[in-house]
Every structure is written in structure tokens, then in C-alpha cells.
Design an enzyme around this catalytic site. Structure first.
Site, mmCIF file in Angstrom:
data_model
loop_
_atom_site.group_PDB
_atom_site.id
_atom_site.type_symbol
_atom_site.label_atom_id
_atom_site.label_comp_id
_atom_site.label_asym_id
_atom_site.label_seq_id
_atom_site.Cartn_x
_atom_site.Cartn_y
_atom_site.Cartn_z
ATOM 1 C CG HIS A 146 -3.684 -3.452 3.602
ATOM 2 N ND1 HIS A 146 -2.523 -3.014 4.180
ATOM 3 C CD2 HIS A 146 -4.271 -2.366 3.054
ATOM 4 C CE1 HIS A 146 -2.409 -1.706 3.998
ATOM 5 N NE2 HIS A 146 -3.456 -1.289 3.311
ATOM 6 C CB CYS A 173 -0.977 -0.032 1.165
ATOM 7 S SG CYS A 173 -2.387 1.092 0.944
#
Length: 488
Positions: A435, A334
Site C-alpha cells: 500500500h 494487496c
């Protein structure tokens, strides 16, 4: 008549409210009750995604899993995600509502409390009982008039209050007595019992202490919960990310992975699956010392990518480039993926001041921060390996070289055929927006192949199965040391 709802409030922050609430959820669910968790307002950069693609605090996702139900946005209607000293992104009912300073948010508390009550009503309509979690200390006298998550919410929910105190941090008698002394009479009357958490040593030596607390408060001590290490529950906040640079604990002949402890780190639970693997060491670091000791370096997610990128550039730019030049492997997740690129632009000031920040240049990608926020449960494939995780990010990243890292095959249950991330031509640096990337053993094995980790590791533990077993361990732990029948 339904049994009363239960509110788990604390004498302070990080006293164990989230995990005790999860244990109560598992206990009630196994009793056959339809139970759901609820937290009116959560402040955390450790968040997750519900099946409908909405963002809530990770703690309520954990508690929903413990209750054997799917997480829902009504379980955490307000999520505050700090990205500066005095500012937070406000997520309302799973979607970005705007950025507020602490004072701005404070003046809008009546509005947010109304939204929290509406969410609670919608949630409670479908369940027998709700287990509410408070926030911080429930006795902050300067904030009590505008508190929307502790006693006011418990009173709205007609809930019995259980007060949690943490003996490990010391001063437990003052914690309990002082907290109750700060409360008005009507709030104090709502407290039905006390739990002493994180005890080390012989509990029999604390019997006199329990009696003293009961005598001086008029409240029953429902039990003393010992410290545990034989199972692991994802926490909203974690002391593990405060334990950094533990190089002295590294064993020489066991491979190790380092995770950068960013100032605004988000979703640190991404690495719990790696930490479970026997034969692998994981260490959080904020110093570039001994990078050569690690098989791989991971840059995690961030709630303030450009600010954390500046921190990374100041400390790690040259050491990381040297590390890669010598054959080391780096993975960004991310915000960490964005930092590995050539630059990150934020023209509208979504995470602070508008501007552009130069990246590490280890991946041929460029990132533009922009709305709307991407929030998806995502299924992906990396070659023949399958994984499932979630995406939470503002912005889009464009490849200028390399190759796509993985392929997304569904988002929020809808089939797609899209690429994600980037793998550098040297095969040593990679990044992804997903994630929970390591939550499947097939993905971990493939990553180990990529980074050349051929140490005989134990993959017998499946993360999803082990996580559910840990909820059962938590329930048994609480059954052993607490009077749960009295509690419920």
C-alpha cells in the site's frame, strides 16, 4: 497545571471529526505544545502501520502527522475492520485479536474500555495534551450505556467536548439541538462549544442562525467552517469512493485511470497521490462500461477478498480479459493482487466461510489466506526507483510464472532482500502487496513508463511534501474561520 484535553465529537458519522481533530493537532503543535491524537475505538478498513509494525486506523496516522509526531499504537488501541454484514476483525493494540459479531463485541465492551483507558494513560504520560476523536453520533441513546469512545472516554480523559455538526447534509439546527437534548445533564455540561462544518455560500447570511443556536443551546458557536477544495486531507471515510462511474466528467484528451469500487474496498487513500497529478484523471467505477477509455485499471485492497473477488468475476471477468487482450494494463494492490491470480484459498475461514474461489487468471499466482497477519512498514525498489509504503495482509502468494514485480529492501526498519508481487510475461498485468505504492514520484514515473503513458504530465508535486503543506493549509483555514483561542 496542564490545559484540558479536547474531545471532538459529532452529531453523526462523517461530519468532519477526523479532519477537525487533525487541524487542532497541527495548531497546538505549532504553538509549541506536545500534542497527540487518540481514538479509543475506530471502525474502518482504511488502516495503516506504525513504525513498530502495528496496525491502527488511518485517521490517527493522519492526525499524528499533523501533530508532527510518529504514529503509535496507543493512539488507536481498538480497530474494527468489517468484512461482512455483521462481523468485524478486531485489532487490539495493533494486532489481530479475533473476529466478532456485533453482539459478541457488544458483550465485551467493559474489557475493551479498560484496554482503551490503559492505552490513553500510556499515551497521555508523554504529552501535554490529547485531542480525542469520537465515533458516529455521540447521542445514540440505545448505545450510550456501553459507549466506549464518545462521552465516557472524554470523561475519563477529563476533556472539554467540542460538538461538530455538518450543515451540508441539512437540518443543522435539529442536529445540534437534538443531539444536546438526547444527552444527560452531565454529558451536556461537558460540551464547551459547537463548530458548524462544511458550509457553502456567504457566512454572513448564517449569522442569525449562529445566534439562534447559541440562544437555544446556551453553548457558544466557535465558528462556521466553509467547504474547501484547495487542499486535501486523507479522511477515515470518503465521499470520493461513493462518486462512481463519473464518465461524463472525463475529458477526452486527458489520460484516465480507473479504480474498481469494491464492496469491501480497503485503503482507498492509496490513490490520492495519483489524483494529485495534473494531467491525469482518476475515476472509481463499479461497471465495466467504457473500459477502453482508461489507460490502466487498478483493483485495490479489500477486507473480504473472496467475497469481493466473486463480485469482480461476475461483473468484470470477461471485460477485463478483453481489455488486456486489446493491450490494456491492470494493476492489483494487496487484495486486488490476490484477485488477479488463479485462485484464493481460505481453508480456515479467516475472512468468512472456508473455501476456495477462482481468480481472474490474469497473473500466474496462487494465494493461501493464513495467519499471522503481515503488518510492516516496507521500503522497496523497482529497478532504480525507490519507494516506501506498508503491508497489511493475511496470506501468502506464490508465483507459478511471470517475474517478481519489486524488491523489498527493509521491513519495519530491518534490512531484507525479498521479492514482492508479480509481473506477467506480457508486461501488462502486475500486482503488489505494498500500500502507498504511488507515494513517490519515481515509482509513478516508472509505472507510467510500464503502461505506456507518454502524456506530458506534471510531476512537480511531491506527495509527502504536499501532504505536509496541506496540514498547514488546514490550520490556516481553521484559524480564519474558527475562534481557536477560545477552543483551546
Amino acid at each position: 497545571m496542564n490545559a484540558p484535553n479536547i474531545a471532538v465529537l459529532g452529531t453523526g458519522s462523517d461530519v468532519g471529526k477526523s479532519i477537525i481533530a487533525a487541524g487542532i493537532c497541527r495548531y497546538l503543535a505549532d504553538k509549541g505544545q506536545r500534542v497527540a491524537p487518540f481514538k479509543a475505538q475506530n471502525m474502518s478498513n482504511n488502516s495503516g502501520i506504525t513504525p513498530e509494525g502495528l496496525e491502527i486506523g488511518r485517521a490517527q496516522i493522519v492526525q499524528a502527522e499533523a501533530a508532527r509526531i510518529a504514529p503509535h499504537v496507543h493512539m488507536n488501541p481498538i480497530l474494527l475492520k468489517p468484512f461482512g454484514d455483521k462481523q468485524s476483525q478486531v485489532v487490539l493494540n495493533g494486532k489481530v485479536h479475533g473476529n466478532h459479531t456485533a453482539m459478541d463485541y457488544h458483550t465485551r465492551k467493559a474489557f475493551y474500555f479498560e484496554k482503551a483507558c490503559q492505552a490513553f494513560d500510556a499515551l497521555a504520560a508523554g504529552y501535554d495534551r490529547i485531542v480525542l476523536e469520537g465515533a458516529g453520533s455521540c447521542a445514540e441513546v440505545n448505545l450510550m450505556d456501553t459507549d466506549i469512545v464518545n462521552f465516557p472516554m472524554a470523561r475519563y480523559a477529563d476533556a472539554d467536548v467540542i460538538l461538530i455538526a455538518d450543515i451540508h447534509r441539512g437540518g443543522v439546527f435539529a442536529q445540534v439541538v437534538g443531539t444536546l437534548a438526547c444527552l444527560p445533564d452531565d454529558y451536556r455540561d461537558m460540551v464547551k462549544g459547537i463548530i458548524i462544518n462544511r458550509f457553502r455560500g456567504d457566512i454572513d447570511l448564517f449569522r442569525q442562525g449562529m445566534a439562534w443556536i447559541e440562544q437555544h443551546t446556551g453553548k457558544p458557536v466557535l465558528g462556521v467552517l466553509p467547504w474547501y477544495s484547495h487542499f486535501k486531507i486523507d479522511a477515515e471515510d470518503s465521499v470520493e469512493i461513493e462518486k462512481i462511474n463519473d464518465f461524463k466528467l472525463l475529458e477526452k484528451n486527458i489520460p484516465a485511470v480507473a479504480i474498481l469500487r469494491l464492496p469491501h474496498i480497503a485503503n482507498f487513500t492509496d490513490f490520492h497521490a495519483l489524483a494529485r497529478i495534473h494531467g491525469l484523471q482518476t475515476v472509481f467505477i463499479d461497471s465495466p462500461k467504457q473500459l477502453d477509455r482508461f489507460t490502466a485499471i487498478i483493483i485495490p485492497g479489500s477486507k473480504n477478498t473472496r467475497k469481493d473477488l466473486t463480485w469482480v468475476m461476475e461483473r468484470f471477468e470477461t471485460p477485463l480479459n478483453d481489455y488486456v487482450r486489446k493491450g490494456g494494463h491492470v494493476l492489483g494492490i494487496c487484495g486486488g493482487y490476490q484477485m488477479l491470480g488463479q485462485w484464493v484459498k481460505d481453508p480456515n475461514g479467516l475472512e468468512g466461510s472456508p473455501g476456495q474461489t477462482r481468480g481472474l487468471g490474469l497473473l500466474p499466482v496462487q494465494t493461501l489466506l493464513q495467519s499471522p497477519k503481515t503488518t510492516t512498514l516496507s521500503e522497496f525498489r523497482w529497478g532504480d526507483a525507490y519507494g516506501r509504503g506498508y503491508e497489511i495482509h493475511m496470506g501468502a502468494t506464490q508465483l507459478t510464472g511471470g517475474v517478481p514485480f519489486i524488491r523489498i529492501v527493509s521491513r519495519n526498519g530491518i534490512p531484507v532482500n525479498e521479492t514482492d508481487g508479480c509481473l506477467a510475461d506480457n508486461g501488462q498485468v502486475a500486482g503488489t502487496y505494498v500500500h502507498g505504492f504511488f507515494d513517490f514520484n519515481t515509482i509513478i514515473k516508472k509505472w507510467f513508463d510500464l503502461i505506456g503513458l507518454d502524456h506530458p504530465l506534471d510531476f512537480s508535486i511531491d506527495a509527502a511534501i504536499e501532504k505536509d503543506k496541506d496540514y498547514d493549509h488546514l490550520k490556516k483555514h481553521m484559524e480564519t474561520y474558527l475562534d481557536l483561542e477560545a477552543l483551546i
